[in-house]
Design an enzyme around this catalytic site. Structure first.
Site, mmCIF file in Angstrom:
data_model
loop_
_atom_site.group_PDB
_atom_site.id
_atom_site.type_symbol
_atom_site.label_atom_id
_atom_site.label_comp_id
_atom_site.label_asym_id
_atom_site.label_seq_id
_atom_site.Cartn_x
_atom_site.Cartn_y
_atom_site.Cartn_z
ATOM 1 N N ARG A 176 0.840 -1.181 0.000
ATOM 2 C CA ARG A 176 0.000 0.000 0.000
ATOM 3 C C ARG A 176 0.889 1.249 0.000
ATOM 4 N NH1 ARG A 176 -1.981 -3.633 3.891
ATOM 5 N NH2 ARG A 176 -4.072 -4.456 3.430
ATOM 6 N N LYS A 200 -1.876 -2.725 7.959
ATOM 7 C CA LYS A 200 -3.080 -2.397 8.720
ATOM 8 C C LYS A 200 -3.118 -3.190 10.017
ATOM 9 C CE LYS A 200 -6.158 -1.004 4.943
ATOM 10 N NZ LYS A 200 -7.465 -1.251 4.280
ATOM 11 N N HIS A 271 -2.918 2.430 -5.694
ATOM 12 C CA HIS A 271 -3.793 1.292 -5.423
ATOM 13 C C HIS A 271 -4.045 0.498 -6.696
ATOM 14 C CE1 HIS A 271 -5.856 -0.564 -2.131
ATOM 15 N NE2 HIS A 271 -6.963 -0.712 -2.834
ATOM 16 N N ARG A 274 -1.133 -1.629 -7.223
ATOM 17 C CA ARG A 274 -1.222 -2.777 -6.307
ATOM 18 C C ARG A 274 -2.169 -3.832 -6.873
ATOM 19 N NH1 ARG A 274 -1.226 -4.324 -0.688
ATOM 20 N NH2 ARG A 274 -3.276 -4.880 0.127
ATOM 21 N N HIS A 297 -3.543 -9.056 3.195
ATOM 22 C CA HIS A 297 -4.988 -9.133 3.405
ATOM 23 C C HIS A 297 -5.294 -9.969 4.643
ATOM 24 C CE1 HIS A 297 -5.923 -8.334 -1.127
ATOM 25 N NE2 HIS A 297 -5.773 -7.218 -0.440
ATOM 26 N N TYR A 306 -9.376 -10.847 -6.995
ATOM 27 C CA TYR A 306 -8.491 -10.801 -8.142
ATOM 28 C C TYR A 306 -8.678 -11.991 -9.073
ATOM 29 C CZ TYR A 306 -6.314 -7.101 -5.492
ATOM 30 O OH TYR A 306 -6.099 -5.940 -4.800
#
Length: 325
Positions: A176, A200, A271, A274, A297, A306
């Site tokens: 990110r 995150k 993004h 990414r 994730h 994806y």
């Protein structure tokens, strides 16, 4: 004059309205902010969004008068009224779903800390957001953009060296943009070609990158960084023009500029780069679990998006090339 209770205030209004809240409510929101940032490890952007939603909710329940707001007044009927008002104003399904999640986070914390006798959040229903397929660029388009960035860095201009390293590392690692801007010099292991990333929820992971990205980052670190470094730089890997840590907004502009120079390429930012990296990994034979680990994730369901991208691209190619499509 306070904004009408049916309309969510703008960010500048939310800052003002927060200052007008009763002292006990303001103290509670300060504690909630610490919970979000320190205990849950949410990004500053997410914390601001959650706090803005909390203020908007409390002001709505107080009929637009901040001085009458209380955390104890939050109940299921009030939550539904808040979401219904936003729906009437044309809020999208995605926005409604995010604000419902934000409200549930507030009520869960308030119930756990004793500000609410019970948590109404689990009984709050909200529309599920539409899952739209991300926009990605083709591998040849990504390659053309990186070649253009490399050509721009040939004169060893510090900013051009940095921009090339930023785009190369974003595409090579799929991190990110905030993760990239948060990198320090010590987070790069050139011998193993990996970076240590804080993602995150303050989850740390190790992400590999390839030879071209290594070359670009080394060149930036050896030749470009010293020209921009100041006392404000500390150990930050990527720097802005004034020597401070690179701002994500600047990194986004860099990617848009580089990708926009490729004829026919979609206008993507970090993004989108990414998304493209993840799609190209899967098309190259990587398994979902590996891509999940690389992207950081929390759940496999996010990564599975994806697979739909690759299937749609295969279908498009089939429709365009097969004689009986």
């Amino acid at each position: 004059m306070s904004p009408p209770p049916h309309r969510r205030p703008r960010r500048v209004d939310l800052v003002r309205l927060r200052r007008e809240l009763p002292s006990d409510v303001a103290t509670a929101l300060d504690a909630y902010e610490r919970h979000l940032s320190l205990e849950r490890g949410l990004s500053p952007h997410t914390v601001r969004a959650y706090l803005g939603d909390a203020v908007a909710l409390l002001v709505h329940l107080a009929a637009g008068t901040p001085g009458d707001a209380t955390v104890e007044s939050v109940d299921l009927l009030g939550l539904r009224s808040w979401l219904a008002a936003q729906h009437a104003e044309g809020a999208s399904r995605t926005t409604m779903a995010r604000r419902a999640a934000s409200a549930r986070a507030l009520t869960a914390w308030a119930a756990r800390t004793g500000l609410l006798a019970e948590d109404p959040g689990p009984r709050l229903n909200a529309p599920r957001p539409h899952r739209t397929l991300p926009v990605v660029v083709r591998p040849d388009q990504a390659g053309a953009a990186l070649e253009a960035a490399a050509a721009g860095a040939d004169q060893h201009d510090p900013v051009a060296l940095r921009d090339r390293a930023v785009v190369e590392l974003l595409y090579a690692s799929g991190v990110r943009v905030a993760e990239l801007c948060g990198l320090d010099l010590d987070d790069v292991d050139y011998s193993q070609r990996v970076i240590r990333v804080l993602g995150k929820g303050s989850r740390e992971r190790t992400v590999p990158f390839g030879v071209p990205a290594e070359r670009a980052v080394r060149q930036w670190a050896d030749l470009g960084r010293s020209a921009l470094v100041t006392e404000r730089s500390h150990r930050a890997l990527f720097l802005g023009a004034r020597g401070g840590r690179l701002d994500p907004r600047t990194a986004r502009r860099v990617v848009h500029d580089v990708m926009g120079a490729v004829p026919g390429s979609a206008d993507v930012g970090p993004h989108g780069l990414r998304h493209s990296a993840a799609t190209h990994l899967l098309e190259g034979g990587a398994d979902l679990r590996t891509v999940q680990e690389l992207l950081g994730h929390a759940t496999l369901a996010t990564t599975q998006l994806y697979t739909h991208v690759t299937v749609e691209r295969l279908k498009a190619i089939h429709d365009r090339t097969h004689p009986r499509s």
